[in-house]
Design a protein around this motif. Structure first.
Motif, PDB file in Angstrom:
ATOM      1  N   GLU A   1      -5.426  16.369  40.114  1.00 33.78           N
ATOM      2  CA  GLU A   1      -5.488  17.833  40.234  1.00 33.78           C
ATOM      3  C   GLU A   1      -4.058  18.354  40.367  1.00 33.78           C
ATOM      4  OE1 GLU A   1      -7.318  19.341  43.809  1.00 33.78           O
ATOM      5  OE2 GLU A   1      -7.089  21.423  43.202  1.00 33.78           O
ATOM      6  N   PRO A   2      -3.566  19.091  39.382  1.00 40.45           N
ATOM      7  CA  PRO A   2      -2.195  19.612  39.520  1.00 40.45           C
ATOM      8  C   PRO A   2      -2.115  20.504  40.758  1.00 40.45           C
ATOM      9  CG  PRO A   2      -3.016  19.925  37.274  1.00 40.45           C
ATOM     10  CD  PRO A   2      -4.184  19.513  38.112  1.00 40.45           C
ATOM     11  N   LEU A   3      -0.966  20.558  41.366  1.00 39.50           N
ATOM     12  CA  LEU A   3      -0.826  21.329  42.606  1.00 39.50           C
ATOM     13  C   LEU A   3      -1.098  22.807  42.341  1.00 39.50           C
ATOM     14  CD1 LEU A   3       2.222  19.483  44.124  1.00 39.50           C
ATOM     15  CD2 LEU A   3      -0.153  19.432  44.916  1.00 39.50           C
ATOM     16  N   ASN A   4      -1.735  23.414  43.295  1.00 36.50           N
ATOM     17  CA  ASN A   4      -2.141  24.811  43.137  1.00 36.50           C
ATOM     18  C   ASN A   4      -2.428  25.399  44.504  1.00 36.50           C
ATOM     19  OD1 ASN A   4      -5.288  24.754  43.713  1.00 36.50           O
ATOM     20  ND2 ASN A   4      -4.781  22.925  42.547  1.00 36.50           N
ATOM     21  N   ALA A   5      -2.438  26.716  44.557  1.00 37.59           N
ATOM     22  CA  ALA A   5      -2.824  27.414  45.788  1.00 37.59           C
ATOM     23  C   ALA A   5      -3.231  28.826  45.411  1.00 37.59           C
ATOM     24  CB  ALA A   5      -1.660  27.456  46.778  1.00 37.59           C
ATOM     25  N   ILE A   6      -4.206  29.348  46.130  1.00 44.56           N
ATOM     26  CA  ILE A   6      -4.574  30.747  45.973  1.00 44.56           C
ATOM     27  C   ILE A   6      -4.079  31.464  47.212  1.00 44.56           C
ATOM     28  CG2 ILE A   6      -6.486  32.393  45.750  1.00 44.56           C
ATOM     29  CD1 ILE A   6      -8.094  30.159  44.420  1.00 44.56           C
ATOM     30  N   VAL A   7      -3.378  32.563  46.994  1.00 40.88           N
ATOM     31  CA  VAL A   7      -2.804  33.293  48.129  1.00 40.88           C
ATOM     32  C   VAL A   7      -3.072  34.784  47.952  1.00 40.88           C
ATOM     33  CG1 VAL A   7      -0.714  33.816  49.441  1.00 40.88           C
ATOM     34  CG2 VAL A   7      -0.949  31.589  48.319  1.00 40.88           C
ATOM     35  N   ARG A   8      -3.489  35.429  49.035  1.00 37.55           N
ATOM     36  CA  ARG A   8      -3.566  36.885  49.036  1.00 37.55           C
ATOM     37  C   ARG A   8      -2.687  37.404  50.162  1.00 37.55           C
ATOM     38  NH1 ARG A   8      -8.983  38.487  50.379  1.00 37.55           N
ATOM     39  NH2 ARG A   8      -8.151  38.555  52.488  1.00 37.55           N
ATOM     40  N   PHE A   9      -1.799  38.339  49.813  1.00 37.27           N
ATOM     41  CA  PHE A   9      -0.939  38.964  50.821  1.00 37.27           C
ATOM     42  C   PHE A   9      -1.383  40.409  50.947  1.00 37.27           C
ATOM     43  CE2 PHE A   9       3.142  41.087  52.041  1.00 37.27           C
ATOM     44  CZ  PHE A   9       3.246  40.516  53.304  1.00 37.27           C
ATOM     45  N   ASP A  10      -1.778  40.762  52.143  1.00 39.40           N
ATOM     46  CA  ASP A  10      -2.412  42.059  52.333  1.00 39.40           C
ATOM     47  C   ASP A  10      -2.057  42.562  53.715  1.00 39.40           C
ATOM     48  OD1 ASP A  10      -3.907  43.959  51.217  1.00 39.40           O
ATOM     49  OD2 ASP A  10      -5.843  42.948  51.407  1.00 39.40           O
TER      50      ASP A  10
ATOM     51  N   GLU B   1       3.891  17.824  51.553  1.00 39.76           N
ATOM     52  CA  GLU B   1       4.939  18.810  51.283  1.00 39.76           C
ATOM     53  C   GLU B   1       4.313  20.199  51.144  1.00 39.76           C
ATOM     54  OE1 GLU B   1       8.119  17.928  51.156  1.00 39.76           O
ATOM     55  OE2 GLU B   1       7.726  15.785  51.361  1.00 39.76           O
ATOM     56  N   THR B   2       5.134  21.230  51.319  1.00 42.82           N
ATOM     57  CA  THR B   2       4.595  22.588  51.268  1.00 42.82           C
ATOM     58  C   THR B   2       5.230  23.446  50.167  1.00 42.82           C
ATOM     59  OG1 THR B   2       6.217  23.293  52.899  1.00 42.82           O
ATOM     60  CG2 THR B   2       4.095  22.604  53.747  1.00 42.82           C
ATOM     61  N   ASP B   3       6.070  22.824  49.329  1.00 38.01           N
ATOM     62  CA  ASP B   3       6.812  23.593  48.326  1.00 38.01           C
ATOM     63  C   ASP B   3       5.921  24.437  47.415  1.00 38.01           C
ATOM     64  OD1 ASP B   3       5.895  21.037  47.509  1.00 38.01           O
ATOM     65  OD2 ASP B   3       7.196  21.043  45.761  1.00 38.01           O
ATOM     66  N   TYR B   4       4.821  23.831  46.933  1.00 40.28           N
ATOM     67  CA  TYR B   4       3.966  24.541  45.974  1.00 40.28           C
ATOM     68  C   TYR B   4       3.284  25.747  46.624  1.00 40.28           C
ATOM     69  CZ  TYR B   4       0.381  21.690  48.286  1.00 40.28           C
ATOM     70  OH  TYR B   4      -0.422  21.096  49.231  1.00 40.28           O
ATOM     71  N   VAL B   5       2.969  25.623  47.908  1.00 42.45           N
ATOM     72  CA  VAL B   5       2.314  26.739  48.593  1.00 42.45           C
ATOM     73  C   VAL B   5       3.321  27.863  48.843  1.00 42.45           C
ATOM     74  CG1 VAL B   5       0.955  27.418  50.577  1.00 42.45           C
ATOM     75  CG2 VAL B   5       0.735  25.116  49.668  1.00 42.45           C
ATOM     76  N   VAL B   6       4.535  27.478  49.212  1.00 39.09           N
ATOM     77  CA  VAL B   6       5.578  28.482  49.431  1.00 39.09           C
ATOM     78  C   VAL B   6       5.805  29.280  48.146  1.00 39.09           C
ATOM     79  CG1 VAL B   6       8.050  28.746  49.834  1.00 39.09           C
ATOM     80  CG2 VAL B   6       6.674  27.315  51.357  1.00 39.09           C
TER      81      VAL B   6
END
Ligand code: FES
Ligand code: FES
Lengths: 748, 152
Positions: A376-385, A432-437
Motif C-alpha cells: 500500500e503506497p503511503l497515504n493519509a487523509i487530512v482535514r484542516f478545519d 516515520e511521519t514524513d508522509y503525514v506531515v
C-alpha cells in the motif's frame, strides 16, 4: 491454579509493568497514574472499565492500541483481553484507540540496553525494567521490535480480568448473590439459578465498583482461545475485498492529492514550472509544501498525471551522489574516531590473530540499502478545519504523529484527532511521519474539506528512509578443527541516530543496532570480538523488519560458516559445541533433526545453516538448494525457534513464513542504489523479492520450552539470508559475500 | 461511456485513457482493487473483464467493452466464491493488501483450468507480488481450491 497478581490500585490501568519494574520504583516517579483516554468520551450508561475495554449498550469493544500492519496484531491483542474477560471470539468489536500515554509500550525499549538477550542477571533485568519506565514516561505508544505480544501478554490479560471482576461485582450487587457464587461465560454473568445477565447491561454499574486489589489470571491449561488456532478477526473481510485501508476511505467533498518532493532527500526545491500541470484535466490547485509541491485534483490518477507534468528544479543532496562514493564512506569508517561499541570482547583476539600469521582468515562482506516498499503506497487523509486537524492514516507511532502534525499546523496536539487505519504492510516504514506531515501541509493549504494524499509508487520508492547499507571486515583463526578466534568489525550508519534526529533529539551513547544480531550471539569462541563503527550519515535511514539484525545475521553467520568450514568442522555440530545458551542449543538441535542434517544429498544440492538470536528469540534455519542448469532453486527451509508460548499457532506460522520469504527474497534480488543522489529503483520491476514460483516449502517448529512470551514478526528474518548463502556455498563451492546474491549467482 | 461492474451498469463521462483502476476506485467508489505499482507489475489491481484476469491499472477504461467483475462481485461473506472460501480456511492474508488481486488471479486461472498441475499453479500465481510473503499459503489455497472445484 492461576497466578495471583497484585495490582497497585491507582496504577492498575497501566498494567504489570508496575510489578515487572518493581526494582526501580522510587528512583523515578513511577506511579504517576496515566489518564484513561476512554473516560473523556463516554455517554451516560457506558463504561470504560480499563483503557482496553469499553462496554456500552451496543456491546463490548476491545481497544487494540498496537497497529495492525498485517501481522495480526488486532486479533492477538483482542484475544489476550477476551480470554480473561470471558467473551466469545468475534462477539465484540475492536478499535485501535486514540493516541494516549496510557498505551505506552513497555517492551519495545527493553532490548535497547547493552545486555545480551540471554543474560538473565540482575543487571540485565534491571536495565530491561528501566526500558519500561522510560517508555512509560515518554508515552511511547509504538508498534515495533516484535514487542506487541511481550508488552501485552500480561497487561492485556489483566485488563480483561479486571474488567470481568468489575462486571461480577456489579452483578453481585444487582442480584444479591455473592461474587463467589457467580460465574461468567461468553459475555454473560450466570447466577446459581441459571439467570444470564449480559455484560452490556452491567457496564455502567461495573464502573461504580471498586477496582480489585488483585486478580487471578487463568492458568494456560484453562485457556479457551489462546494457544489454539483462531480465525483472525480480519480474515473474512480481507478475503472478500471489503477491508478499508487508509487508501480506500472516501468522505463527502473529499479531494484527491499527490505530492512531489526532491528524491535527493533534504535537498529542497529550487524552482518549479507548474504551468502544464495547472492546465491538466481535473486539477483543482497546486500548493507549495516543504521541499516540493502538492497537486490537488478531483481524482487520484488525474493528480498523478498532473504531478508528472511538473518541471521541478531539485536542489543538491546533502550527501554523496553515487553508491560507490557512499561505499567509500563506509569503507573509510573503520577508525578509532568512529568506533561506536565493543560490547563483545573475549580472550585476546589480536594476539590470537597475530600468532596465526598467514594462517588467519579474513573476508569482507557487504549488504545494500533496502526499501520498505509496503504494497500500500503511503497515504493519509487530512482535514484542516477551524484550527483543528483530523487525520486518517496507518501509523506505528500515533503520539509522535500527533505532535508532528500539530507542529506543522501551529496548533496544540490535543487539537489533532488521529483515526488509526489498517495498513497494507509497513515493515518499519510507518515509524516515520514524513508522509503525514506532507498531507497536513497540503490540507492546510486547502482547508475545510478532507484531502486524500496518496504517494505514487515511484514517490514511495524514491522517498524511503532505507535500511542502511553495511560492511563487515572479519578475521578469524581455526585450530585443532575448531573455531578459535573471531573478530567482526561492522560499519554502518546508525538507524537510531537518524530516527531521533528527525524527532529533533539526539540519542546519547553507542547504537546497539549497528551490531545487533552479532555482538549478542550465544557462542563461546575463545577469542571473540564484535566492534561497531558508526558511518557518518549520508542518506537518512530507518528501521526495516528486524532492524540491525537484518544485516548482521548475514555478516556474522556467513563468516562463522567460513571459519567452521576452514576448521573442517560440521556447521551444525560446531555451532552446538560453541553454544552457551540452552534454548539456543535446543533450537539448533531441533533444526538439525527437522532437516535431516548430515544425511546425504544428490549432486548439485546443498544445505546451509544459520542461527541468529534477535529480539530475545533464538532462530535456526536450514535452507536446501539445488544448482540446476536454469539456476539455483530454493527447495525447502526448516525453521526452529523459541518464543516461549505460542499464542496463535496459525498466525505464528504465517509470520515465520513471511519473515523467511522476506529475508530470502531481499537477499536474492533487492537493493537500492544511488546515482545523481537519487535512488535508481523506482518501482517493483527494479526492486523485488522472490515470486511465488521461487518460494520454498517452509517447515516451522516452535519449541515452547521456556517461560517467556516473545513476538515473532522479526526474528525469522536475520538467519534467512546467511542460511541461503551458506547453502549456495555447499551446493556450488562459491562463497558469495555480497547481497543481493543475484549479482553473483543466477536463480531459476 | 458505459461500464458494467459487478452486474451494475454505470454511465461515466471520463477521458478514455484513464485506467480502469481509477475509474473504479475514485469515480465509482469500488475499492477492492488496489493500487500497488500502477505499471502492471504487482497484480494488486487485478479484476476480471469478460471473465479474464486484467490488471486494471494498465487497462484504459475506454478500451473496456465487456462486463467487469471486482473482488466485491466475486463473492460476499454470505455467498463466498470457492477460492475465497479456501482463502479464509487457510488464513492466507496477512496485511491483505495484495489479496484481492491474488484471489481474482486464482479465480480466473481456475475457471480456465480445472485440473492444473502444481507447476501451472506456480506459474499462474508468480506475477502477483505479496510483500508479506504469503506465497506458501497462496500455493496451498489454490491447490485446495482446484481440488474443491472438481478437478483432482
Ligand atoms: S497496480 Fe496494477 S499491477 Fe500493480
Ligand atoms: S498479504 Fe500483505 S502484501 Fe500480500
Amino acid at each position: 491454579m492461576g497466578r495471583v497478581r497484585t495490582i497497585a490500585r491507582r496504577t492498575f490501568l497501566i498494567g504489570t509493568a508496575a510489578v515487572a519494574g518493581g526494582l526501580v520504583v522510587g528512583a523515578i516517579a513511577y506511579h504517576w497514574p496515566l489518564k484513561n483516554p476512554l473516560l473523556d468520551d463516554l455517554d451516560e450508561g457506558d463504561a470504560a472499565l480499563t483503557p482496553y475495554v469499553r462496554i456500552d449498550r451496543n456491546g463490548i469493544t476491545i481497544i487494540t492500541p498496537r497497529a495492525d500492519l498485517g501481522q495480526g496484531a488486532y486479533s492477538m491483542q483482542a484475544a489476550l483481553v477476551a480470554e480473561e474477560l470471558d467473551v466469545a471470539w468475534g462477539s465484540f468489536s475492536v478499535e485501535p484507540g486514540l493516541p494516549s500515554a496510557a498505551y505506552y509500550n513497555g517492551a519495545v525499549l527493553a532490548e535497547g540496553f547493552p545486555f545480551a538477550a540471554t543474560n538473565d542477571g540482575f543487571l540485565a533485568n534491571r536495565a530491561r525494567g528501566m526500558g519500561g519506565v522510560i517508555s512509560k514516561l515518554i508515552g511511547l505508544q509504538i508498534t515495533g521490535g516484535s514487542s506487541t505480544v511481550p508488552d501485552g501478554y500480561e497487561k492485556l490479560r489483566m485488563a480483561g480480568a479486571v474488567a470481568r471482576q468489575l462486571l461480577l461485582a456489579a452483578a453481585a450487587k444487582q442480584t444479591g448473590v455473592a461474587v463467589s457464587a457467580l460465574r461468567t461465560q461468553d459475555g454473560e454473568v450466570i447466577t446459581p439459578n441459571g439467570d444470564r445477565i449480559p455484560y452490556r447491561t452491567l457496564g455502567a454499574a461495573a464502573a461504580q465498583m471498586r477496582a480489585p486489589s488483585h486478580v487471578t489470571l487463568k492458568d494456560p491449561t484453562e485457556w479457551r482461545l489462546l494457544g489454539q488456532p483462531m480465525q483472525r478477526l480480519d480474515i473474512a473481510e480481507k478475503s472478500t475485498g471489503v477491508t478499508k485501508y487508509g487508501i480506500d476511505l472516501r468522505f463527502p467533498g473529499m479531494v484527491y492529492a499527490t505530492v512531489r518532493t526532491n528524491p535527493r532527500i533534504g535537498g529542497g526545491m529550487l524552482s518549479v514550472d507548474d504551468a502544464a500541470a495547472k492546465a491538466a484535466k481535473g486539477v483543482i490547485t497546486i500548493v507549495p509544501i516543504t521541499g516540493g509541491v502538492g497537486v490537488i485534483a478531483d481524482n487520484s490518477w488525474r493528480a498523478f498525471q498532473a504531478a508528472a507534468l511538473l518541471q521541478p528544479q531539485w536542489g543538491p543532496a546533502p550527501y554523496p551522489s553515487t553508491s560507490s562514493e557512499i561505499w567509500e564512506n563506509v569503507a573509510a569508517s573503520f577508525t578509532d574516531d568512529l568506533k561506536d561499541s565493543r560490547f563483545k570482547n573475549e580472550g585476546n583476539v589480536d594476539g590470537a590473530i597475530s600468532s596465526a600469521g598467514a594462517q588467519a582468515l579474513s573476508a569482507e562482506y557487504r549488504v545494500p540499502f533496502l526499501a520498505h516498499a509496503a504494497l500500500e503506497p503511503l497515504n493519509a487523509i487530512v482535514r484542516f478545519d477551524e484550527g483543528a486537524l483530523a487525520i486518517w492514516t496507518g501509523t506505528q507511532v500515533p503520539r509522535f504523529l500527533q505532535e508532528a502534525a500539530a507542529k506543522v499546523a501551529g496548533i496544540h496536539a490535543d487539537d489533532v484527532t488521529l483515526h488509526a487505519q489498517i495498513s497494507g504492510g509497513s515493515f518499519g516504514r510507518r515509524l516515520e511521519t514524513d508522509y503525514v506531515v506532507q498531507a497536513v501541509e497540503v490540507a492546510i493549504a486547502y482547508p475545510g474539506v478532507p484531502v486524500k494524499m496518496t504517494w505514487t509508487r515511484e514517490e514511495d520508492m524514491t522517498h524511503d528512509f532505507p535500511r542502511p547499507l553495511a560492511m563487515a571486515r572479519a578475521r578469524g583463526v581455526v585450530q585443532n578443527g575448531q573455531v578459535h578466534a573471531y573478530a567482526l568489525d561492522i560499519a554502518s550508519p546508525s538507524v537510531s541516530a537518524s530516527q531521533t534526529s528527525r524527532l529533533g533529539a539526539s540519542l546519547p551513547g553507542p547504537d546497539l543496532g549497528i551490531v545487533a544480531g552479532a555482538w549478542d550471539q550465544p557462542f563461546a569462541i575463545p577469542h571473540y570480538r564484535v566492534t561497531g563503527y558508526r558511518v557518518p550519515e549520508t542518506v537518512p535511514v530507518s528501521a526495516w523488519r528486524s532492524v540491525g539484525a537484518s544485516a548482521n545475521g548475514f555478516l556474522h553467520e556467513c563468516f562463522l560458516d567460513e571459519l567452521i568450514h576452514a576448521a573442517g568442522a560440521d556447521p551444525l555440530r560446531e555451532r552446538i559445541r560453541l553454544c552457551t545458551d540452552d534454548a539456543s542449543r535446543r533450537v539448533l538441535e531441533a533444526v538439525g533433526e527437522m532437516s535431516g542434517w548430515g544425511t546425504p544429498l544428490a549432486a548439485g544440492r546443498g544445505r546451509g545453516l544459520a542461527f541468529t538470536l534477535s529480539f530475545g528469540v533464538p532462530v535456526a534455519e536450514v535452507v536446501e538448494v539445488t544448482n540446476t542448469p536454469a539456476g539455483i532453486t530454493i527447495d525447502r527451509v526448516f525453521v526452529a525457534c523459541e518464543v516461549g508460548r505460542v499464542l496463535d499457532p496459525v498466525n505464528f506460522e504465517s509470520q515465520v513464513e513471511g519473515g523467511v520469504i522476506w529475508g530470502l527474497g531481499h537477499a536474492m534480488n533487492a537493493e537500492i542504489t544511488y546515482a545523481d543522489a537519487m535512488p535508481e529503483q523506482t518501482n517493483f520491476h527494479q526492486f523485488y523479492g522472490m515470486n511465488l514460483g521461487q518460494a520454498p516449502v517452509i517447515v516451522v517448529q516452535a519449541l515452547e520450552t521456556v517461560h517467556q512470551v516473545r513476538g515473532i514478526g522479526e526474528p525469522p528474518v536475520p538467519p534467512a539470508a546467511p542460511a541461503l548463502a551458506n547453502a549456495i556455498f555447499a551446493a556450488t563451492g562459491q562463497r558469495v559475500r555480497e547481497l543481493p546474491l543475484r549479482k553473483h549467482v543466477r536463480f531459476a | 461511456m458505459r461500464l458494467v461492474v459487478n452486474g451494475q451498469p454505470h454511465e461515466l463521462d471520463l477521458e478514455p485513457e484513464m485506467p480502469l483502476l481509477w475509474a473504479l476506485r475514485d469515480e465509482l467508489g469500488i475499492t477492492g482493487p488496489k493500487y500497488g505499482c500502477g505499471v502492471g507489475v504487482c497484480g494488486a489491481c487485478t479484476v476480471h473483464v469478460g471473465g479474464k484476469a486484467v490488471r486494471s491499472c494498465s487497462a484504459p477504461v475506454g478500451s473496456v467493452k465487456e462486463p467487469v467483475t471486482t473482488i466485491e462481485g466475486l463473492g460476499t461473506r454470505e455467498s463466498l466464491h470457492p477460492v475465497q472460501k479456501v482463502w479464509i480456511e487457510l488464513q492466507v492474508a496477512q496485511c491483505g493488501y495484495c489479496q484481492s488481486g491474488q484471489i481474482m488471479t486464482a479465480a480466473a486461472f481456475l475457471a480456465g483450468n480445472r485440473q492444473p498441475t502444481d507447476e501451472q499453479i506456480d506459474q499462474a500465481m508468480s506475477a502477483n507480488l505479496c510483500r508479506c510473503g504469503t506465497y506458501p499459503r497462496i500455493r496451498a489455497a489454490v491447490r485446495r481450491a482446484a481440488a474443491a472445484l472438481g478437478g483432482r
